[in-house]
Design a protein around this motif. Sequence first.
Motif, mmCIF file in Angstrom:
data_model
loop_
_atom_site.group_PDB
_atom_site.id
_atom_site.type_symbol
_atom_site.label_atom_id
_atom_site.label_comp_id
_atom_site.label_asym_id
_atom_site.label_seq_id
_atom_site.Cartn_x
_atom_site.Cartn_y
_atom_site.Cartn_z
ATOM 1 N N UNK A 69 -4.136 5.949 0.428
ATOM 2 C CA UNK A 69 -3.359 5.938 -0.891
ATOM 3 C C UNK A 69 -2.007 7.289 -0.706
ATOM 4 N N UNK A 70 -0.872 6.680 -0.786
ATOM 5 C CA UNK A 70 0.410 7.895 0.165
ATOM 6 C C UNK A 70 0.088 8.600 -1.812
ATOM 7 N N UNK A 71 1.317 10.031 -1.538
ATOM 8 C CA UNK A 71 0.960 10.878 -2.505
ATOM 9 C C UNK A 71 1.995 11.126 -2.131
ATOM 10 N N UNK A 72 3.082 11.706 -2.925
ATOM 11 C CA UNK A 72 4.751 12.095 -3.189
ATOM 12 C C UNK A 72 4.682 13.129 -3.688
ATOM 13 N N UNK A 118 7.238 5.689 7.827
ATOM 14 C CA UNK A 118 7.282 6.345 8.548
ATOM 15 C C UNK A 118 5.098 6.466 8.114
ATOM 16 N N UNK A 119 4.858 6.044 6.689
ATOM 17 C CA UNK A 119 3.919 6.932 6.446
ATOM 18 C C UNK A 119 2.905 5.476 6.741
ATOM 19 N N UNK A 120 1.798 5.469 6.330
ATOM 20 C CA UNK A 120 0.207 4.706 7.552
ATOM 21 C C UNK A 120 0.545 3.793 5.954
ATOM 22 N N UNK A 121 0.204 2.630 6.362
ATOM 23 C CA UNK A 121 -0.510 1.450 5.207
ATOM 24 C C UNK A 121 -0.718 2.124 3.959
ATOM 25 N N UNK A 122 -0.251 1.908 3.068
ATOM 26 C CA UNK A 122 -1.189 2.387 1.914
ATOM 27 C C UNK A 122 -1.196 1.088 0.337
ATOM 28 N N UNK A 123 -2.386 1.730 -0.144
ATOM 29 C CA UNK A 123 -2.469 0.946 -1.273
ATOM 30 C C UNK A 123 -1.481 0.894 -2.245
ATOM 31 N N UNK A 124 -1.126 2.465 -2.390
ATOM 32 C CA UNK A 124 -0.702 2.238 -3.761
ATOM 33 C C UNK A 124 0.041 3.537 -3.561
ATOM 34 N N UNK A 125 0.719 4.368 -3.984
ATOM 35 C CA UNK A 125 1.655 5.816 -3.535
ATOM 36 C C UNK A 125 1.553 6.046 -5.489
ATOM 37 N N UNK A 126 1.064 7.136 -5.937
ATOM 38 C CA UNK A 126 1.282 8.456 -6.490
ATOM 39 C C UNK A 126 2.552 9.037 -6.494
ATOM 40 N N UNK A 127 3.358 9.327 -8.037
ATOM 41 C CA UNK A 127 4.138 10.243 -7.662
ATOM 42 C C UNK A 127 4.178 11.484 -8.679
ATOM 43 N N UNK A 132 8.386 1.389 -5.142
ATOM 44 C CA UNK A 132 8.089 0.577 -4.963
ATOM 45 C C UNK A 132 8.549 -0.294 -4.994
ATOM 46 N N UNK A 133 10.049 -0.502 -5.215
ATOM 47 C CA UNK A 133 10.561 -1.763 -4.350
ATOM 48 C C UNK A 133 10.165 -2.079 -2.654
ATOM 49 N N UNK A 134 10.384 -0.904 -2.207
ATOM 50 C CA UNK A 134 10.082 -0.128 -0.758
ATOM 51 C C UNK A 134 9.884 -0.237 -0.251
ATOM 52 N N UNK A 135 7.768 -0.553 -0.710
ATOM 53 C CA UNK A 135 6.706 -0.021 -0.389
ATOM 54 C C UNK A 135 5.751 -1.380 -0.631
ATOM 55 N N UNK A 136 6.617 -1.922 -1.427
ATOM 56 C CA UNK A 136 5.820 -3.168 -2.071
ATOM 57 C C UNK A 136 4.163 -3.396 -2.423
ATOM 58 N N UNK A 137 3.360 -1.667 -3.011
ATOM 59 C CA UNK A 137 3.026 -1.237 -3.093
ATOM 60 C C UNK A 137 2.554 -1.292 -4.871
#
Length: 161
Positions: free
Chosen positions: A6-9, A25-34, A46-51
């Motif tokens: 999971x990405x965290x920003x 740059x980030x590893x592949x993630x299933x979701x991001x948390x902002x 979400x548009x850039x990452x597609x998750x």
Amino acid sequence: MSQRRIGIVSDSHGCVYNIECMVKKAPEVVCWIHAGDYCEDAEILAAYAGVPVYSVRGNNDLYAYQKPDCRDVAVDGVIITVIHGHQWYDNRLKKLIELGKNHQASLVVFGHTHCQMLEKREKILIVNPGSISLPRDGKTGTYAVGTIDNSTLVGVQLYEL
């Protein structure tokens, strides 16, 4: 079940270029948390990452009424509690631990300080990814990635652009 990330920003403050660089740059993630401050950047992320991207409102999100101040996100049974953190200036760490306990979270994510932090207290991992746009710790932009394996949070890695 396989390992998932999971990405965290936090504290993106409208810096779309750094969001784009982070996703590349980030590893592949299933979701991001902002974790707030320009939580509307979550839509761009979400548009850039597609998750999916899960966000909360920060102190600079005055008009983001549709976003919660605090939320839980569950990934493979791991509960992640997210709050911006500006609500508490005194005893912030103690209150984050209490929040995690009350939500039965393995991970509590917060922002606001623009400085990275990673600390485990009372079986709860507390993470501040810093700021992707305006870090206050001498870095160029920061974020974090958590790893979940077999429904267990195995760790969080801090990154710099």
